[in-house]
Design a protein around this motif. Structure first.
Motif, PDB file in Angstrom:
ATOM      1  N   PRO A  95      -1.138   4.924 -10.428  1.00 50.27           N
ATOM      2  CA  PRO A  95      -1.486   6.161 -11.291  1.00 50.27           C
ATOM      3  C   PRO A  95      -2.917   6.547 -10.691  1.00 50.27           C
ATOM      4  O   PRO A  95      -3.499   7.840 -10.822  1.00 50.27           O
ATOM      5  CB  PRO A  95      -1.442   6.100 -12.481  1.00 50.27           C
ATOM      6  N   GLU A  96      -3.764   5.584 -10.135  1.00 48.51           N
ATOM      7  CA  GLU A  96      -5.265   5.750  -9.804  1.00 48.51           C
ATOM      8  C   GLU A  96      -5.474   6.339  -8.234  1.00 48.51           C
ATOM      9  O   GLU A  96      -6.504   6.308  -7.841  1.00 48.51           O
ATOM     10  CB  GLU A  96      -6.144   4.453 -10.216  1.00 48.51           C
ATOM     11  N   ASP A  97      -4.376   6.561  -7.667  1.00 46.86           N
ATOM     12  CA  ASP A  97      -4.399   6.722  -6.377  1.00 46.86           C
ATOM     13  C   ASP A  97      -5.104   8.150  -6.136  1.00 46.86           C
ATOM     14  O   ASP A  97      -4.526   9.139  -6.408  1.00 46.86           O
ATOM     15  CB  ASP A  97      -3.291   6.769  -5.550  1.00 46.86           C
ATOM     16  N   SER A  98      -6.361   8.254  -5.592  1.00 48.74           N
ATOM     17  CA  SER A  98      -7.127   9.284  -5.393  1.00 48.74           C
ATOM     18  C   SER A  98      -6.441  10.473  -4.504  1.00 48.74           C
ATOM     19  O   SER A  98      -6.550  11.665  -4.725  1.00 48.74           O
ATOM     20  CB  SER A  98      -8.600   9.007  -5.168  1.00 48.74           C
ATOM     21  N   TRP A  99      -5.767   9.855  -3.449  1.00 52.37           N
ATOM     22  CA  TRP A  99      -5.308  10.724  -2.417  1.00 52.37           C
ATOM     23  C   TRP A  99      -4.081  11.600  -2.855  1.00 52.37           C
ATOM     24  O   TRP A  99      -4.209  12.888  -2.762  1.00 52.37           O
ATOM     25  CB  TRP A  99      -4.935  10.045  -1.286  1.00 52.37           C
ATOM     26  N   SER A 100      -3.441  10.852  -3.794  1.00 50.87           N
ATOM     27  CA  SER A 100      -2.194  11.536  -4.413  1.00 50.87           C
ATOM     28  C   SER A 100      -2.581  12.563  -5.768  1.00 50.87           C
ATOM     29  O   SER A 100      -2.090  13.767  -5.819  1.00 50.87           O
ATOM     30  CB  SER A 100      -1.188  10.974  -5.106  1.00 50.87           C
ATOM     31  N   VAL A 101      -3.630  12.344  -6.376  1.00 44.21           N
ATOM     32  CA  VAL A 101      -4.238  13.076  -7.230  1.00 44.21           C
ATOM     33  C   VAL A 101      -4.852  14.264  -6.560  1.00 44.21           C
ATOM     34  O   VAL A 101      -4.557  15.683  -7.074  1.00 44.21           O
ATOM     35  CB  VAL A 101      -5.338  12.433  -8.286  1.00 44.21           C
ATOM     36  N   ASP A 133       0.824  -1.236  -0.004  1.00 42.33           N
ATOM     37  CA  ASP A 133       0.086  -0.119  -0.030  1.00 42.33           C
ATOM     38  C   ASP A 133       0.880   1.292   0.107  1.00 42.33           C
ATOM     39  O   ASP A 133       0.365   2.444   0.553  1.00 42.33           O
ATOM     40  CB  ASP A 133      -0.908   0.172   0.981  1.00 42.33           C
ATOM     41  N   ALA A 134       1.957   1.303  -0.495  1.00 40.79           N
ATOM     42  CA  ALA A 134       2.873   2.199  -0.356  1.00 40.79           C
ATOM     43  C   ALA A 134       2.407   3.656  -1.127  1.00 40.79           C
ATOM     44  O   ALA A 134       2.389   4.536  -0.724  1.00 40.79           O
ATOM     45  CB  ALA A 134       4.299   1.907  -1.062  1.00 40.79           C
ATOM     46  N   ALA A 135       1.669   3.376  -2.202  1.00 39.33           N
ATOM     47  CA  ALA A 135       0.997   4.395  -2.824  1.00 39.33           C
ATOM     48  C   ALA A 135       0.035   5.151  -2.088  1.00 39.33           C
ATOM     49  O   ALA A 135      -0.306   6.387  -1.929  1.00 39.33           O
ATOM     50  CB  ALA A 135       0.321   4.161  -4.253  1.00 39.33           C
ATOM     51  N   LEU A 136      -0.850   4.270  -1.343  1.00 37.66           N
ATOM     52  CA  LEU A 136      -1.918   4.988  -0.509  1.00 37.66           C
ATOM     53  C   LEU A 136      -1.116   5.661   0.689  1.00 37.66           C
ATOM     54  O   LEU A 136      -1.630   7.048   1.155  1.00 37.66           O
ATOM     55  CB  LEU A 136      -2.888   3.979   0.246  1.00 37.66           C
ATOM     56  N   GLN A 137       0.020   5.165   1.055  1.00 37.17           N
ATOM     57  CA  GLN A 137       0.638   5.720   2.302  1.00 37.17           C
ATOM     58  C   GLN A 137       1.295   7.143   1.790  1.00 37.17           C
ATOM     59  O   GLN A 137       1.287   8.041   2.313  1.00 37.17           O
ATOM     60  CB  GLN A 137       1.937   4.953   2.783  1.00 37.17           C
ATOM     61  N   ALA A 138       1.763   6.983   0.389  1.00 32.94           N
ATOM     62  CA  ALA A 138       2.188   8.393  -0.203  1.00 32.94           C
ATOM     63  C   ALA A 138       1.171   9.516  -0.239  1.00 32.94           C
ATOM     64  O   ALA A 138       1.492  10.701  -0.074  1.00 32.94           O
ATOM     65  CB  ALA A 138       3.320   7.903  -1.509  1.00 32.94           C
ATOM     66  N   GLY A 139      -0.031   9.022  -0.624  1.00 33.00           N
ATOM     67  CA  GLY A 139      -1.135   9.998  -0.779  1.00 33.00           C
ATOM     68  C   GLY A 139      -1.625  10.507   0.350  1.00 33.00           C
ATOM     69  O   GLY A 139      -1.743  11.640   0.598  1.00 33.00           O
ATOM     70  N   LEU A 140      -1.756   9.882   1.364  1.00 33.98           N
ATOM     71  CA  LEU A 140      -2.045  10.242   2.660  1.00 33.98           C
ATOM     72  C   LEU A 140      -0.911  11.307   3.437  1.00 33.98           C
ATOM     73  O   LEU A 140      -1.384  12.125   3.904  1.00 33.98           O
ATOM     74  CB  LEU A 140      -2.364   9.147   3.799  1.00 33.98           C
ATOM     75  N   TYR A 141       0.266  10.810   3.096  1.00 31.22           N
ATOM     76  CA  TYR A 141       1.324  11.390   3.678  1.00 31.22           C
ATOM     77  C   TYR A 141       1.288  12.904   3.039  1.00 31.22           C
ATOM     78  O   TYR A 141       1.515  14.172   3.501  1.00 31.22           O
ATOM     79  CB  TYR A 141       2.681  10.847   3.474  1.00 31.22           C
TER      80      TYR A 141
END
Length: 105
Positions: free
Chosen positions: A67-73, A34-42
């Motif tokens: 690419p589809e991680d909504s938190w990062s977007v 879940d590294a992408a989700l972690q990056a998005g939340l951070y």
């Protein structure tokens, strides 16, 4: 990840931006799928505490993984909004729509 998401949401709704950022920061070093989700939340926590340049970097790292991680977007869109970079923001949202649109379902 569920505990991180609960902590992030709780800090957000309580207006505890620094704790929101720190909870994401502490998890950003974890090696998980879940590294992408972690990056998005951070990145969102960074954004909330006025570290917009770092928030954009972290969010784009997350998007390179998922690419589809909504938190990062969401974070990148807010960075452009806060910097009054309307054209850059519109270009980013338009160029990534095929990716984040799946998050709307």
């Amino acid at each position: 990840m569920l505990a991180l998401k609960f902590a992030h949401d709780g800090f957000f709704y309580l207006g505890e931006q620094t704790d929101e950022r720190l909870s994401g920061q502490s998890s950003a070093t974890l090696e998980t799928t879940d590294a992408a989700l972690q990056a998005g939340l951070y990145s969102f926590g960074l954004l909330e505490t006025h570290f917009s340049d770092k928030a954009e970097r972290v969010a784009k790292e997350g998007l390179s993984l998922t690419p589809e991680d909504s938190w990062s977007v969401h974070s990148v869109a807010h960075v452009h909004e806060m910097k009054a970079e309307v054209d850059k923001g519109l270009k980013f949202m338009t160029s990534t729509e095929k990716d984040w649109r799946v998050s709307l379902r």
